[in-house]
Design an enzyme around this catalytic site. Structure first.
Site, short mmCIF file in Angstrom:
data_model
loop_
_atom_site.label_atom_id
_atom_site.label_comp_id
_atom_site.label_asym_id
_atom_site.label_seq_id
_atom_site.Cartn_x
_atom_site.Cartn_y
_atom_site.Cartn_z
N ARG A 1 42.87 7.92 9.75
CA ARG A 1 43.07 7.26 10.78
C ARG A 1 42.22 6.01 10.93
O ARG A 1 40.85 6.16 10.74
CB ARG A 1 43.31 8.02 12.09
N GLU B 1 45.89 -1.05 14.53
CA GLU B 1 47.10 -1.51 13.76
C GLU B 1 48.14 -2.05 14.67
O GLU B 1 48.24 -1.52 15.97
CB GLU B 1 47.77 -0.26 13.19
N HIS C 1 49.28 1.34 5.88
CA HIS C 1 49.77 2.68 6.60
C HIS C 1 50.85 3.30 5.64
O HIS C 1 51.92 3.61 6.35
CB HIS C 1 49.84 2.75 7.80
C1 GLV Z 1 51.01 9.48 9.07
O1 GLV Z 1 49.97 8.94 9.03
C2 GLV Z 1 51.09 10.69 9.66
O2 GLV Z 1 50.31 11.18 10.44
O3 GLV Z 1 52.27 11.45 9.35
#
Ligand code: GLV
Length: 325
Positions: free
Chosen positions: A239, A268, A287
């Site tokens: 994250r 983001e 991401h």
């Molecule tokens: C992606 O970042 C997830 O948490 O699945």
């Protein structure tokens, strides 16, 4: 049967699964993230919400949607949901662990290698028709991955999948830190449990695999970069807010570390412009950790199964707040 809102476009076959069970399903059939007011408007009166990691499910949302029984997040991370507030209101929360472990580990390792071997730079160079012939001192000479020291921050499912790749495929020396010691991983992958300071000082690559919590937010900032090896490359497919991105860009520019491979950003969908200015040994992706067709389908199927179970009053396989039942 219960009404369900799906906050973003997902595979039609899983919508059909819900309809076959007799549910009424409304979908935001687009890639547009709904502002919270709009998400509330759509979810109010419904019993189920299938949402993504960039939908904020907080107290305000939950109070505005009192009929809600199940929130099924299509992600393993659930820092977008106030789980305690959901539990207090009797709302089941589920996520999609396990199915994305290998895909995300593949991506994190790809990022590590791409930064080390400067793949995006070399790709841009080739496309721009700048290649004029092989030479020893080519402009994109990178650094080796095999045999180096890899620091894994967070030895959960994804951390372990990274350890397997690093140990079995690349003969890397693995050190790790976690909230608990993982003896099995130590035996299987020769990993050594160390403190965070040792990770910073000894690693040539560091990869982050912890959830975003108040404890991990800002875990990597100016002070940590000062303690890192100047040849280190930092990988983040967890994250964004775990890293202070401005401090990272500054530290790379000041040669406190060599580079970074970043898949998740602090704010983001904004991509940090200071990081984006750095061409060498920096790789940025939007991401895409779990973004393979197979895995994304598995994730939504799992989310739908969790929803169906929860709405039937059964315990969903991937319930986060067991205490709610
Ligand atoms: C992606 O970042 C997830 O948490 O699945």
């Amino acid at each position: 049967m219960a009404d369900i809102f799906v906050s973003r476009r997902i595979f039609q076959e899983v919508i059909d699964m819900l309809k076959e069970k007799g549910h009424d399903v409304e979908v935001n059939d687009s890639s547009r993230i709904l502002p919270q007011e709009e998400l509330i408007e759509k979810t109010r009166g419904k019993e189920g919400l299938i949402c993504l990691l960039n939908d904020t499910i907080d107290e305000k949302f939950l109070d505005a949607c009192p009929d809600l029984k199940v929130v099924s997040n299509v992600a393993v991370g659930y820092d977008n949901i106030d789980v305690d507030a959901a539990t207090d209101r009797g709302v089941i929360v589920t996520n999609t662990p396990g199915v994305l472990t290998d895909t995300t580990a593949d991506l994190a390792f790809t990022l590590l290698m791409s930064a080390a071997r400067r793949i995006p730079e070399a790709d841009r160079y080739s496309r721009e028709d700048k290649y004029e012939g092989w030479e020893l001192m080519q402009p994109h000479v990178g650094v080796d991955v095999y045999g180096k020291t890899l620091g894994i921050v967070g030895m959960g499912r994804i951390g372990q999948a990274i350890a397997k790749r690093a140990h079995k495929g690349f003969d890397m020396n693995i050190i790790y830190t976690d909230i608990e010691r993982r003896k099995g991983v130590e035996e299987e992958f020769g990993a050594k449990y160390v403190g965070f300071d040792e990770i910073l000082k000894k690693s040539q690559f560091i990869t982050i695999h912890v959830p975003l919590t108040p404890e991990t937010e800002g875990m990597f900032g100016g002070e940590e970069f000062e303690r890192m090896n100047d040849d280190a490359i930092l990988v983040n497919a967890a994250r964004g807010p775990i890293i202070d991105e401005d401090a990272l860009a500054k530290a790379i520019k000041n040669d406190q570390l060599r580079g970074a491979a970043i898949d998740t950003f602090e704010d983001e969908p904004d991509v940090n412009s200071k990081l984006a200015e750095i061409e060498e040994f920096v790789v940025l992706t939007p991401h895409i950790g779990s973004a393979s067709l197979e895995t994304r389908l598995k994730m939504v199927k799992m989310a739908v199964e969790n929803m169906i179970a929860g709405l039937k009053g059964k315990e969903p396989r991937n319930i986060i707040n067991e205490g709610v039942l």
